[in-house]
Scaffold this motif. Structure first.
Motif, PDB file in Angstrom:
ATOM      1  N   GLU A  12       0.932  -1.182   0.139  1.00 53.12           N
ATOM      2  CA  GLU A  12      -0.031   0.110   0.205  1.00 53.12           C
ATOM      3  C   GLU A  12       0.819   1.378  -0.111  1.00 53.12           C
ATOM      4  O   GLU A  12       2.187   1.254   0.543  1.00 53.12           O
ATOM      5  CB  GLU A  12      -0.886  -0.068   1.168  1.00 53.12           C
ATOM      6  CG  GLU A  12      -1.818   1.085   1.415  1.00 53.12           C
ATOM      7  CD  GLU A  12      -2.745   1.200   0.353  1.00 53.12           C
ATOM      8  OE1 GLU A  12      -2.693   2.163  -0.563  1.00 53.12           O
ATOM      9  OE2 GLU A  12      -3.786   0.170   0.098  1.00 53.12           O
ATOM     10  N   HIS A  13       0.400   2.362  -0.615  1.00 56.91           N
ATOM     11  CA  HIS A  13       1.214   3.518  -0.681  1.00 56.91           C
ATOM     12  C   HIS A  13       0.438   4.534   0.346  1.00 56.91           C
ATOM     13  O   HIS A  13       0.834   5.829   0.601  1.00 56.91           O
ATOM     14  CB  HIS A  13       1.443   4.020  -2.338  1.00 56.91           C
ATOM     15  CG  HIS A  13       2.064   3.330  -2.674  1.00 56.91           C
ATOM     16  ND1 HIS A  13       1.923   2.203  -3.566  1.00 56.91           N
ATOM     17  CD2 HIS A  13       3.582   3.420  -3.018  1.00 56.91           C
ATOM     18  CE1 HIS A  13       2.857   1.639  -4.206  1.00 56.91           C
ATOM     19  NE2 HIS A  13       3.857   2.321  -3.692  1.00 56.91           N
ATOM     20  N   LYS A  14      -0.815   4.492   0.652  1.00 58.61           N
ATOM     21  CA  LYS A  14      -1.537   5.124   1.585  1.00 58.61           C
ATOM     22  C   LYS A  14      -1.059   4.916   3.105  1.00 58.61           C
ATOM     23  O   LYS A  14      -1.760   3.955   3.564  1.00 58.61           O
ATOM     24  CB  LYS A  14      -2.996   4.963   1.275  1.00 58.61           C
ATOM     25  CG  LYS A  14      -3.294   5.623  -0.146  1.00 58.61           C
ATOM     26  CD  LYS A  14      -5.077   5.311  -0.211  1.00 58.61           C
ATOM     27  CE  LYS A  14      -5.359   5.805  -1.491  1.00 58.61           C
ATOM     28  NZ  LYS A  14      -6.470   5.701  -1.686  1.00 58.61           N
ATOM     29  N   VAL A  15      -0.251   5.727   3.763  1.00 58.82           N
ATOM     30  CA  VAL A  15       0.282   5.244   4.610  1.00 58.82           C
ATOM     31  C   VAL A  15      -0.683   5.379   5.941  1.00 58.82           C
ATOM     32  O   VAL A  15      -0.599   4.432   6.781  1.00 58.82           O
ATOM     33  CB  VAL A  15       1.466   6.547   5.126  1.00 58.82           C
ATOM     34  CG1 VAL A  15       2.299   6.080   6.514  1.00 58.82           C
ATOM     35  CG2 VAL A  15       2.736   6.303   4.273  1.00 58.82           C
ATOM     36  N   ASP A  16      -1.467   6.118   5.915  1.00 65.60           N
ATOM     37  CA  ASP A  16      -2.308   6.136   7.247  1.00 65.60           C
ATOM     38  C   ASP A  16      -3.477   5.171   7.145  1.00 65.60           C
ATOM     39  O   ASP A  16      -3.746   4.334   7.992  1.00 65.60           O
ATOM     40  CB  ASP A  16      -3.434   7.515   7.059  1.00 65.60           C
ATOM     41  CG  ASP A  16      -3.953   7.856   5.901  1.00 65.60           C
ATOM     42  OD1 ASP A  16      -3.357   7.619   4.570  1.00 65.60           O
ATOM     43  OD2 ASP A  16      -4.889   8.631   5.587  1.00 65.60           O
ATOM     44  N   ALA A  17      -3.384   4.347   6.040  1.00 61.14           N
ATOM     45  CA  ALA A  17      -4.325   3.477   5.787  1.00 61.14           C
ATOM     46  C   ALA A  17      -3.611   1.989   6.464  1.00 61.14           C
ATOM     47  O   ALA A  17      -4.308   1.216   7.371  1.00 61.14           O
ATOM     48  CB  ALA A  17      -4.463   2.952   4.481  1.00 61.14           C
ATOM     49  N   LYS A  20      -3.286   2.451  10.423  1.00 62.34           N
ATOM     50  CA  LYS A  20      -4.327   2.134  11.285  1.00 62.34           C
ATOM     51  C   LYS A  20      -4.898   0.440  11.597  1.00 62.34           C
ATOM     52  O   LYS A  20      -5.383   0.003  12.350  1.00 62.34           O
ATOM     53  CB  LYS A  20      -5.798   2.749  10.529  1.00 62.34           C
ATOM     54  CG  LYS A  20      -5.674   4.264  10.854  1.00 62.34           C
ATOM     55  CD  LYS A  20      -6.971   4.690  10.141  1.00 62.34           C
ATOM     56  CE  LYS A  20      -6.690   6.354  10.000  1.00 62.34           C
ATOM     57  NZ  LYS A  20      -7.852   6.988   9.153  1.00 62.34           N
ATOM     58  N   THR A  41       7.351   5.151  11.544  1.00 57.59           N
ATOM     59  CA  THR A  41       7.055   6.620  11.286  1.00 57.59           C
ATOM     60  C   THR A  41       8.073   7.587  11.977  1.00 57.59           C
ATOM     61  O   THR A  41       8.162   8.815  11.558  1.00 57.59           O
ATOM     62  CB  THR A  41       5.483   6.988  11.513  1.00 57.59           C
ATOM     63  OG1 THR A  41       5.445   6.967  13.081  1.00 57.59           O
ATOM     64  CG2 THR A  41       4.577   6.376  11.035  1.00 57.59           C
ATOM     65  N   TYR A  75      10.071   8.849   2.286  1.00 60.60           N
ATOM     66  CA  TYR A  75       8.390   8.718   2.314  1.00 60.60           C
ATOM     67  C   TYR A  75       7.671  10.105   2.793  1.00 60.60           C
ATOM     68  O   TYR A  75       6.708  10.163   2.204  1.00 60.60           O
ATOM     69  CB  TYR A  75       7.806   7.434   2.522  1.00 60.60           C
ATOM     70  CG  TYR A  75       8.471   6.302   1.816  1.00 60.60           C
ATOM     71  CD1 TYR A  75       7.835   6.271   0.553  1.00 60.60           C
ATOM     72  CD2 TYR A  75       9.327   5.351   2.126  1.00 60.60           C
ATOM     73  CE1 TYR A  75       8.153   5.170  -0.496  1.00 60.60           C
ATOM     74  CE2 TYR A  75       9.816   4.524   1.171  1.00 60.60           C
ATOM     75  CZ  TYR A  75       9.305   4.284  -0.011  1.00 60.60           C
ATOM     76  OH  TYR A  75       9.606   3.139  -1.026  1.00 60.60           O
TER      77      TYR A  75
END
Length: 51
Positions: free
Chosen positions: A5-10, A13, A36, A45
């Motif tokens: 995945e490239h959407k870090v917040d996804a 969580k 992080t 990133y």
């Protein structure tokens, strides 16, 4: 399970362990919080924090 995945917040969580690759090389491995705060991950990133 492997999740790319490239959407870090996804990722942060849902996952308890995160491995970060940069140009095919592992630069971090650990909890979302540890990853992080990793200097290499920030540079590759997340970008430098604002001064």
């Amino acid at each position: 399970m492997l999740w790319v995945e490239h959407k870090v917040d996804a990722i942060m969580k849902v996952c308890s362990r995160v491995i970060v690759l940069d140009h095919g090389e592992k630069i971090a491995d650990g909890t979302p919080r540890d990853v992080t705060q990793n200097r290499k991950v920030i540079e590759a990133y997340l970008g430098e924090p604002a001064a």
